[in-house]
Design a protein around this motif. Structure first.
Motif, PDB file in Angstrom:
ATOM      1  N   VAL A  33       0.858  -1.180   0.000  1.00  0.00           N
ATOM      2  CA  VAL A  33       0.000   0.000   0.000  1.00  0.00           C
ATOM      3  C   VAL A  33       0.897   1.234   0.000  1.00  0.00           C
ATOM      4  N   TYR A  34       0.620   2.163  -0.873  1.00  0.00           N
ATOM      5  CA  TYR A  34       1.425   3.384  -0.910  1.00  0.00           C
ATOM      6  C   TYR A  34       1.374   4.069   0.440  1.00  0.00           C
ATOM      7  N   ALA A  35       2.467   4.692   0.766  1.00  0.00           N
ATOM      8  CA  ALA A  35       2.493   5.491   1.973  1.00  0.00           C
ATOM      9  C   ALA A  35       1.403   6.553   1.874  1.00  0.00           C
ATOM     10  N   SER A  36       0.785   6.852   2.967  1.00  0.00           N
ATOM     11  CA  SER A  36      -0.226   7.915   3.120  1.00  0.00           C
ATOM     12  C   SER A  36      -1.617   7.557   2.597  1.00  0.00           C
ATOM     13  N   VAL A  37      -1.811   6.358   2.039  1.00  0.00           N
ATOM     14  CA  VAL A  37      -3.193   5.943   1.765  1.00  0.00           C
ATOM     15  C   VAL A  37      -3.449   4.668   2.561  1.00  0.00           C
ATOM     16  N   ASN A  38      -4.708   4.313   2.685  1.00  0.00           N
ATOM     17  CA  ASN A  38      -4.984   3.083   3.406  1.00  0.00           C
ATOM     18  C   ASN A  38      -5.394   1.966   2.444  1.00  0.00           C
ATOM     19  N   PRO A  39      -5.461   0.746   2.905  1.00  0.00           N
ATOM     20  CA  PRO A  39      -5.708  -0.385   2.003  1.00  0.00           C
ATOM     21  C   PRO A  39      -6.991  -0.237   1.180  1.00  0.00           C
ATOM     22  N   SER A  40      -8.037   0.309   1.781  1.00  0.00           N
ATOM     23  CA  SER A  40      -9.303   0.443   1.054  1.00  0.00           C
ATOM     24  C   SER A  40      -9.151   1.378  -0.134  1.00  0.00           C
ATOM     25  N   GLU A  69      -3.374   8.436  -6.647  1.00  0.00           N
ATOM     26  CA  GLU A  69      -2.432   8.811  -7.701  1.00  0.00           C
ATOM     27  C   GLU A  69      -1.462   9.872  -7.212  1.00  0.00           C
ATOM     28  N   LYS A  70      -2.013  10.861  -6.528  1.00  0.00           N
ATOM     29  CA  LYS A  70      -1.163  11.939  -6.026  1.00  0.00           C
ATOM     30  C   LYS A  70      -0.153  11.401  -5.023  1.00  0.00           C
ATOM     31  N   ALA A  71      -0.609  10.518  -4.176  1.00  0.00           N
ATOM     32  CA  ALA A  71       0.275   9.953  -3.170  1.00  0.00           C
ATOM     33  C   ALA A  71       1.423   9.198  -3.834  1.00  0.00           C
TER      34      ALA A  71
END
Lengths: 328, 447
Positions: B65-72, B306-308
């Motif tokens: 999972v990208y940093a700063s987003v959550n799995p959902s 995308e931004k993350a």
């Protein structure tokens, strides 16, 4: 008594109308009732997979996601609370839950057009593009002509190329009078002229066609209220009937259509077209449930007399029972 | 059962699962259920939904999972990309027969918009591609269908051909073919009558037409509002005619158009154009990206992820996370974290992107951003040693730092206090695996 039993007992004899419903709904029946029956035979008792398959059948019939999830939830708790595990019993419960309310609500309702005591009865036909407004108008004109009514058509779709010609050809075939506006003329003024002419010539039923419009076009939706207002100026209480035409192959957007049109102009009924081409009948339920406008006519085939007055019991019989094996 | 709005439902899911760095069966379940419902509500066929969601799950399982987003949020993005990939390449052009006449046949159910689209295509080929186009109506059934296309052709200044009365469509098609070949046309567009896919007679007519004219393009018109049955319709037409593409019509309405996905999934044929209005100029190339947004909804979540992804060097984030949890959290780390957050966008913009994020007032947003800048200035005025060991700072050093950054001693103390709070939070979060959650309390948003 369960709905299945009720329908089976009611429609023991074949009549032309019942047969037409059976014929026109054969695709829907295959996708709904036959799958339901097959599912009931495949499982000895219900479990999670059973309900999942049930959900698929309902959604596949375009009953709508929300309605489906509600139905399944209710069935699940009922099966738990009352310890029902027989699939056939669950299916009967489902059918009852889906339709019994409609049967009750629809009792004694006449879907035939209600004619005014005096003066012309005006029927305004509205709907999205390509749903079959013009063809439905021709079929309705044919129906009431056969009943001895003097019918007149008003070609109020001044926008689409060939729309006026299309209605004109129908008028020639049916030998009904018609008022045709100029291409790109204001549809409200065409409707006004048409209704005026109908009044002067002692017409019983004046059917006004309108251009197809997507419900998101606010200017076009506002135009509908104007048309309605103008008609009411010429004949008091008119249009007595405003029918929204909905294509039966429409999915979830059918609800959005019905809601937006109902907001733009009060609807007295819905005409469902192209029912014979589709494998689902769920949309009728959703519209009735969410918008509260009754289905008045249903298109069960392409022939002139295939637009039938909506008969809920025959509809359900066609959708659920089909060939009555017990009665034959 | 009352149904909450979609974004409310997401917000509650987002709240539940956060701070997990890898997609697992467990943390995907709830979101996949929402995705499934969203797709069904968009009229994607239920069979397609079932296998599509399963594929997405298999693909996503175990992904980072990208940093700063959550799995959902991550799974929404994966799903969006899958839909986009499935819908195919952008701008799939109309075929062209370089040795002569190109034949295009439009087919579909009644009322899907074939005749209007025939006109739109003619205009597109004439104006954009500088082609000589012949429009031909084969619809001898619907009253005034031929007049309709003729009117359109006249208004476009495009040639038109048909036969009057009870003519045979096959006959009309052949004659138009000869006219097209002998009079130097580049394209002939055949408008066929609408028909139900279950109408054996009319489906045979189409097969005969196809065999007689050998169209380079046989395009199916699909109404954006089409329901669950659309996929069966498409399959029948495809089996009978070998469709080369599809055109979505009436996308200017509010129908989601999920049948586009079903169609592509089941038949593999490309969607080439989309109708976006009633005017004859309202025909556009098909954009898979926009369509994916439309079908799935959740465009806000997708752009957030995308931004993350753009902003964060994942390796650096991983390294950092490791360090932070070892307890070596210093002011430099705090600054780097802040910069990372800044890179994703202004706090205000990010707050808007996250459904369910408590709404910050404009004042609060402004204050938070100002504070962040002030922190940065102050930390930049410290020596590297001071940043690593803020506990050594005495009054004189604080005064120097305040001067250097154009702030006051109180401002410097505020930074130090915030640092202490953050450090405490980092300790608390230890043990929870975390990709790059902002460790700041106060006005900073927690992701």
């Amino acid at each position: 008594m369960g709905l299945f039993k009720f329908l089976k007992q009611k429609f023991t004899k074949k009549d032309e109308k019942t047969e037409k419903y059976r014929e026109g709904l054969s695709k829907s029946r295959a996708a709904f009732a036959n799958r339901l029956e097959e599912l009931g035979k495949r499982y000895k008792s219900v479990n999670a997979e059973y309900f999942e398959e049930l959900e698929e059948i309902l959604i596949g019939a375009d009953v709508g996601v929300e309605t489906t999830l509600n139905l399944i939830d209710n069935l699940l708790s009922k099966s738990k609370d009352e310890g029902i595990s027989d699939p056939k019993q669950i299916n009967d419960l489902l059918v009852d839950e889906m339709f019994v309310g409609y049967v009750e609500a629809g009792k004694g309702i006449k879907n035939d057009i209600r004619f005014a005591e005096t003066g012309p009865t005006v029927l305004l036909m509205v709907g999205a593009n390509g749903v079959g407004k013009t063809t439905s108008i021709a079929k309705l004109a044919y129906r009431y002509q056969k009943q001895g009514k003097k019918v007149m058509l008003v070609a109020g779709d001044t926008f689409r190329a060939g729309a006026r010609e299309q209605l004109q050809i129908w008028a020639e075939r049916l030998k009904t009078p018609i008022l045709v506006g100029k291409q790109d003329a204001d549809p409200a003024s065409v409707a006004y002229d048409g209704v005026k002419k109908a009044k002067e010539e002692g017409i019983d039923l004046c059917i006004v066609d309108t251009a197809g419009r997507l419900q998101t076009k606010s200017a076009l939706m506002a135009e509908l209220s104007k048309i309605k207002r103008v008609i009411g100026k010429e004949v008091e209480g008119a249009p007595q009937e405003t029918f929204l035409v909905i294509d039966a192959t429409t999915g979830q957007n059918g609800i959005s259509q019905a809601r937006a049109f109902a907001e733009a102009t009060p609807l007295t009924g819905i005409v469902i077209t192209k029912m014979d081409g589709t494998s689902k009948g769920g949309i009728i339920l959703s519209i009735r449930e969410q918008i509260g406008v009754p289905v008045r006519f249903i298109g069960l085939g392409e022939k002139m007399d295939d637009l039938e007055e909506f008969d809920l019991e025959r509809y359900l019989n066609g959708l659920l029972v089909g060939e009555n094996k017990d009665g034959d | 059962m009352a149904f909450e709005s979609l974004s409310d439902r997401f917000a509650s899911i987002f709240k539940k699962i956060k701070g997990e760095s890898r997609l697992t069966e467990k943390n995907m379940t709830e979101m996949l259920r929402e995705i499934r419902i969203a797709l069904l509500e968009a009229d994607v066929n239920f069979k397609v939904v079932k296998s599509f969601v399963k594929e997405v799950e298999e693909k996503a399982l175990g992904q980072d999972v990208y940093a700063s987003v959550n799995p959902s949020q991550m799974i929404v993005k994966i799903c969006h990309d899958e839909i986009k990939n499935l819908l195919g390449e952008e701008n799939e052009e109309l075929k062209e027969n370089r040795n002569g006449l190109t034949k295009v046949m439009l087919v579909g159910l009644q009322g899907t918009g074939k005749t209007t689209t025939a006109g739109k295509l003619a205009l597109y080929l004439k104006d954009k591609k500088k082609k000589k186009v012949l429009l031909c109506s084969l619809d001898v059934y619907r009253p005034a269908a031929r007049e309709q296309l003729q009117e359109i052709a006249n208004s476009l200044g495009v040639a038109f051909y048909t036969l009057e009365g009870n003519s045979n469509p096959l006959d009309i098609a052949r004659r138009a073919l000869i006219k097209g070949q002998t009079e130097g046309f580049d394209y002939v567009i055949y408008d066929t009558a609408g028909r139900l896919q279950i109408d054996q007679e009319l489906m045979k007519e189409l097969r005969d037409l196809s065999a007689a004219i050998h169209p380079e393009e046989t395009l199916l018109l699909v109404d954006a509002a089409a329901g669950q049955d659309a996929v069966n319709v498409a399959m029948t037409f495809h089996n009978d005619l070998k469709l080369t593409g599809a055109i979505m019509s009436k996308l200017d309405g509010d129908a989601k158009g999920g049948s586009a996905l079903s169609l592509k999934y089941m038949t593999g044929i490309p969607i080439k154009f989309q109708g976006v209005g009633e005017k004859l100029t309202d025909l556009e190339p098909f954009y898979p990206d926009r369509m994916a947004d439309r079908i799935l909804g959740m465009g806000d979540v997708v752009s957030l992820v995308e931004k993350a992804k753009e902003a964060i060097d994942e390796k650096q984030a991983a390294k950092e996370a490791g360090r932070l949890f070892e307890g070596n959290f210093d002011l430099e780390d705090m600054l780097r974290q802040m910069k990372m957050v800044q890179k994703i966008g202004s706090i205000g913009a990010i707050a808007k992107l996250i459904p369910g994020m408590p709404k910050l007032t404009d004042d609060q947003k402004e204050k938070a951003e100002k504070e962040m800048k002030s922190f940065e200035a102050i930390i930049n005025s410290m020596t590297p040693y001071e940043r690593k060991h803020p506990e050594v700072l005495k009054y004189s050093q604080k005064t120097r730092i305040a001067k250097g950054s154009g702030k006051t001693n109180a401002d410097v103390n505020r930074v130090l206090k915030r640092f202490e709070t953050s450090k405490q939070m980092m300790k608390q979060m230890k043990g929870m695996r975390n990709g790059g959650m902002s460790p700041f309390g106060g006005p900073f948003p927690k992701f």
